[in-house]
Design a protein around this motif. Structure first.
Motif, short mmCIF file in Angstrom:
data_model
loop_
_atom_site.label_atom_id
_atom_site.label_comp_id
_atom_site.label_asym_id
_atom_site.label_seq_id
_atom_site.Cartn_x
_atom_site.Cartn_y
_atom_site.Cartn_z
N LEU A 48 72.30 7.14 -35.75
CA LEU A 48 73.52 7.85 -36.10
C LEU A 48 74.43 7.93 -34.88
O LEU A 48 73.98 8.33 -33.79
N THR B 32 78.04 9.39 -44.46
CA THR B 32 78.69 8.43 -43.57
C THR B 32 80.20 8.39 -43.81
O THR B 32 80.66 8.39 -44.95
N VAL C 154 78.82 7.22 -38.23
CA VAL C 154 78.41 5.83 -38.45
C VAL C 154 76.89 5.78 -38.46
O VAL C 154 76.24 6.29 -37.53
N GLN C 155 76.34 5.20 -39.50
CA GLN C 155 74.88 5.09 -39.61
C GLN C 155 74.47 3.64 -39.72
O GLN C 155 74.92 2.92 -40.61
N ASN D 273 80.96 16.55 -41.47
CA ASN D 273 81.89 15.50 -41.89
C ASN D 273 83.31 15.87 -41.50
O ASN D 273 83.62 17.04 -41.30
N PRO E 46 82.61 6.38 -41.27
CA PRO E 46 83.01 5.72 -40.03
C PRO E 46 84.52 5.84 -39.81
O PRO E 46 85.29 5.81 -40.78
#
Length: 357
Positions: A44, A32, A38-39, A87, A34
């Protein structure tokens, strides 16, 4: 006939290879970050999730998302245990030796988060800056001038002007009072010299005092400014001697090490680092600006933190691809470039409050 048979044989050998390429399931690592990833429970979302899903759909890629810690994800990408990391990885020369990078899809700066000082802390800090060594020296000289000229005024006036400068020990206070109001240009007029020497003393005090007070004021103002600049948290280098935090193995940590920061705490995630900042365990947390801003805005517990107007070390974000998928990297890079040139990409960025630099 021989040529036809040969073509058939070659085709039979190629079919499994082609089919395997299309059917292979890519292992896609993420953690994650954000607003990029975003989880919320099983859901997701985020900029990178949207970009990857769009890219995979356009290229007809089969994949499986694998949640991992940031360090584990980088290690797995280096060893080929995962095929892709979605990522927002900062492109660096060291990382490019270990795995491939796609085309960059976003650029941002690193910034600094600090804990906002309370009103009492701000007052104490101001008082510490104000009552510094230069101020105390100036105050001592000022008191000496008041005392010296007060004694002179009393000495010259005590006999011929006793109604203003009493000819006794109490008259010394009269001299001090006259010297103070004359030096500060207040001039109440309740006490005034009448003798020639008393008037000369008054002239020297007025003109000399005017120059001294002007110089003292300028000196104090300059000293306060210098002290504020040297202790202000508004500059990047002001934190060089302080304890700061960042994400371990990140581009920000590499940048801080290159600039000889002496006390760096590495964290596995942004939230633990910001919590330590809130609790006073570090004086600042340095990381990518969009991620820090999003975390602080979304988490009510971090409302006392603020982002300084400081930007350094521009970051170019890209997906990471394992070395054995160099050809796949070219295909994905081309697709990312096509997507980020569309108006739809701008809409996605705006939804998460981001604009590319």
């Amino acid at each position: 006939m021989k040529k036809i048979a040969l073509i058939i044989i070659i085709s039979l050998f190629n079919l499994p290879l082609s089919g395997q390429t299309q059917q292979d399931t890519l292992l896609v690592g993420y953690t994650t970050a954000p607003p990029f990833i975003v989880q919320e429970g099983e859901l997701l979302e985020g900029i990178n999730i949207w970009l990857w899903q769009r890219t995979a759909a356009d290229l007809n890629l089969n994949y499986k998302l694998v949640p991992m810690g940031f360090r584990d994800m980088l290690d797995a990408l280096k060893t080929g245990e995962i095929d892709v990391s979605i990522n927002p990885l900062t492109v660096t020369s060291e990382r490019s030796k270990a795995f491939e990078f796609t085309n960059s899809y976003y650029a941002a700066h690193s910034t600094i988060a600090i804990s906002e000082a309370t009103t009492l802390e701000k007052l104490i800090g101001f008082l510490k800056q104000f009552f510094n060594q230069d101020f105390l020296k100036g105050l001592f000289v000022l008191l000496f001038i008041i005392f010296w000229f007060g004694m002179l005024g009393w000495y010259f006036e005590r006999k011929e002007n006793p109604e203003h400068f009493r000819n006794s020990g109490s008259g010394i206070w009269d001299g001090m009072w006259w010297s103070a109001v004359t030096l500060t240009t207040v001039g109440y007029g309740d006490k005034a010299p009448k003798t020639k020497m008393g008037k000369i003393t008054a002239l020297v005090l007025m003109f000399g005092g005017l120059l001294f007070i002007s110089g003292l004021t300028a000196s104090i103002a300059s000293s306060l400014t210098v002290n504020q600049l040297s202790s202000s948290p508004d500059g990047f280098m002001a934190f060089k001697e302080r304890k700061v935090g960042t994400i371990e193995n990140s581009g920000a940590m590499e940048y801080l090490n290159k600039h000889f920061f002496k006390d760096i705490s590495g964290y596995s995630g942004v939230v633990p680092g910001l919590q330590d900042l809130k609790n006073g365990n570090v004086t600042a947390f340095m990381y990518d600006e969009p991620i820090l801003k999003y975390r602080i805005q979304e988490d009510a517990e971090l409302s006392n933190l603020q982002i300084l107007p400081v930007k350094f070390d521009v970051q170019f974000y890209a997906f990471g691809i394992a070395k054995q998928h160099a050809e796949l990297e070219k295909v994905i890079s081309q697709q990312i470039l096509s997507i980020t040139e569309t108006q739809e990409w701008e809409v996605v960025l705006n939804e998460f409050g981001l604009t590319d630099i």
